[in-house]
Design an enzyme around this catalytic site. Structure first.
Site, PDB file in Angstrom:
ATOM      1  N   ASP A   1       0.822  -1.214   0.000  1.00  0.00           N
ATOM      2  CA  ASP A   1       0.000   0.000   0.000  1.00  0.00           C
ATOM      3  C   ASP A   1       0.847   1.250   0.000  1.00  0.00           C
ATOM      4  O   ASP A   1       0.407   2.324   0.420  1.00  0.00           O
ATOM      5  CB  ASP A   1      -0.921  -0.001   1.231  1.00  0.00           C
ATOM      6  CG  ASP A   1      -0.128  -0.048   2.536  1.00  0.00           C
ATOM      7  OD1 ASP A   1       1.074  -0.398   2.496  1.00  0.00           O
ATOM      8  OD2 ASP A   1      -0.704   0.277   3.583  1.00  0.00           O
ATOM      9  N   GLU A   2       2.101   1.160  -0.489  1.00  0.00           N
ATOM     10  CA  GLU A   2       3.024   2.293  -0.513  1.00  0.00           C
ATOM     11  C   GLU A   2       3.118   2.857  -1.929  1.00  0.00           C
ATOM     12  O   GLU A   2       3.322   2.127  -2.898  1.00  0.00           O
ATOM     13  CB  GLU A   2       4.405   1.871  -0.028  1.00  0.00           C
ATOM     14  CG  GLU A   2       4.436   1.459   1.441  1.00  0.00           C
ATOM     15  CD  GLU A   2       5.836   1.066   1.878  1.00  0.00           C
ATOM     16  OE1 GLU A   2       6.656   0.713   0.994  1.00  0.00           O
ATOM     17  OE2 GLU A   2       6.116   1.099   3.077  1.00  0.00           O
TER      18      GLU A   2
END
Length: 422
Positions: free
Chosen positions: A334-335
């Site tokens: 989720d980066e």
């Protein structure tokens, strides 16, 4: 031990072109055909002329025999000489000899041969024409003398010169006709082959598989061109497929399969190029490190398909908030990371970070109709303020993101060293 030098290869002989081979063949064929026809005609003409000359000398000898008959009977040598001189001077005769019944010389006449042409005529006549003609001179059935006539050969020599001139003229006309014919034939044969060779060279050197050979009038060459075009069609299709596969592999190697955003490798390469340009122009480059808050709970509670939909929605919202020159990439999980260039002042990076946080306020609608609320924490680092290279800039932005997440999820912070709103 020193090896002996290999022997030098012999120079490669230059090969003749198809155009030169066909032209020589046409000229050779025309020359042989004209020469054979001319020789045949001359041989037939010489045979006919030889027979004609023999008959003419026989008639002339008989006429001279009738003329000198009285002079032989009465022994008048002067009258005989005048008679044969008057007749022989008007004919193609070189020499006339009259003998009496005992074979003794009685009268003679000879054409002067004071020029080289006259001597050449007599030599040609001696070879080509029949030998001297001898006839009997009769008086009341008794042989009173003989008349011997030698031909001059002037008519034969003139015919021979005319025949040679005619041969040369026919040969020149035939060569010219063969040249014109060969040019037309070369245009019909060599030009299509040359066009095909030009296309083949363009394909080999420039990879121009889109070129094609034009249709031609000759059936075999047209079929050859069609087959060559069919081969080019296959090569062009193969090249297009290969380019598509290469482009797809390159895209897969440099982009995230889920969101379609550039991956870490592509982002770091672009960031290094941007830093090199900024070092030359003296401008700033900003890196924003984005991390989704509570994303693990979305995966655990709603499933991975819902998590994928959330990531796709976040990527679309981030992309909409950026300028055309900016770049967003997914580093993994989720980066996300954003590169802003050029960046004239630090406050501009802060405003873009606030805009990204604001874009996350609306809930994300999942494929099954459910909605998910999500927030992000952002860390901002500037070049050259916080780091002088790509790796250092990413680490500084990552550290700032974790500080923002610990302080308040859904906020943003500058990297250490630059003041900014939290």
């Amino acid at each position: 031990m020193r090896q002996p030098a290999p022997p030098a290869s012999p120079p490669r002989a230059s090969r003749p072109t198809l155009q030169s081979v066909l032209r020589r063949a046409h000229l050779r064929l025309a020359f042989v055909a004209v020469a054979m026809a001319a020789v045949s005609l001359i041989v037939v003409a010489v045979i006919a002329l030889r027979a004609y000359a023999g008959n003419n000398l026989n008639l002339l000898a008989r006429s001279l025999g009738y003329t000198v008959e009285a002079a032989l009977v009465f022994g008048d040598r002067i009258a005989a000489a005048e008679a044969i001189g008057e007749i022989a001077g008007k004919e193609d005769v070189a020499e006339v000899i009259v003998t009496d019944g005992k074979g003794l010389p009685f009268a003679a006449w000879q054409l002067p041969a004071d020029s080289a042409i006259a001597r050449l005529e007599r030599q040609v006549a001696g070879i080509a024409l029949p030998g001297p003609v001898t006839t009997l001179v009769l008086h009341d059935g008794i042989v009173v003398g003989h008349v011997e006539v030698h031909g001059q050969g002037r008519q034969f020599f003139g015919f021979l010169l005319g025949g040679i001139g005619g041969i040369l003229a026919c040969l020149a006309i035939s060569v010219f006709g063969a040249y014109v014919s060969s040019q037309r034939l070369l245009h019909n044969i060599v030009a299509p082959l040359r066009a095909l060779a030009d296309v083949a060279h363009a394909v080999r050197r420039e990879r121009a598989f889109e070129q094609r050979v034009e249709p031609v009038a000759i059936a075999e060459l047209n079929q050859l061109g069609d087959d060559f075009n069919a081969l080019l069609d296959e090569l062009e299709e193969w090249q297009n497929n290969l380019r598509e596969e290469n482009a797809s592999l390159e895209h897969q190697a440099n982009h995230d399969a889920l969101t379609g955003l550039p991956n870490r490798v592509q982002f770091e390469w672009c960031l290094e190029r941007a830093l090199c340009g900024a070092a030359e122009t003296g401008q700033r480059v900003a890196v924003l490190y984005l991390d989704c808050d509570h994303f693990k709970e979305v995966n655990d509670c709603l499933g991975h398909e819902a998590g994928d939909a959330v990531l796709i929605g976040i990527a679309a919202r981030v992309r909409m908030q950026l300028r055309e020159a900016d770049l967003v990439a997914r580093l993994g999980g989720d980066e996300f990371v954003v590169m802003l260039t050029p960046m004239r002042e630090a406050a501009s990076a802060g405003r873009i970070a606030e805009g990204l946080l604001a874009s996350m306020a609306p809930t994300i609608v999942l494929p099954d109709g459910r909605t998910v609320a999500t927030t992000m924490s952002i860390g901002v680092a500037l070049y050259p303020d916080h780091a002088s290279d790509a790796i250092g800039l990413l680490r500084a932005a990552d550290a700032a993101m974790y500080r923002a997440k610990r302080a308040q999820p859904g906020s943003w912070q500058f990297a250490e060293g630059v003041a900014g709103p939290a």
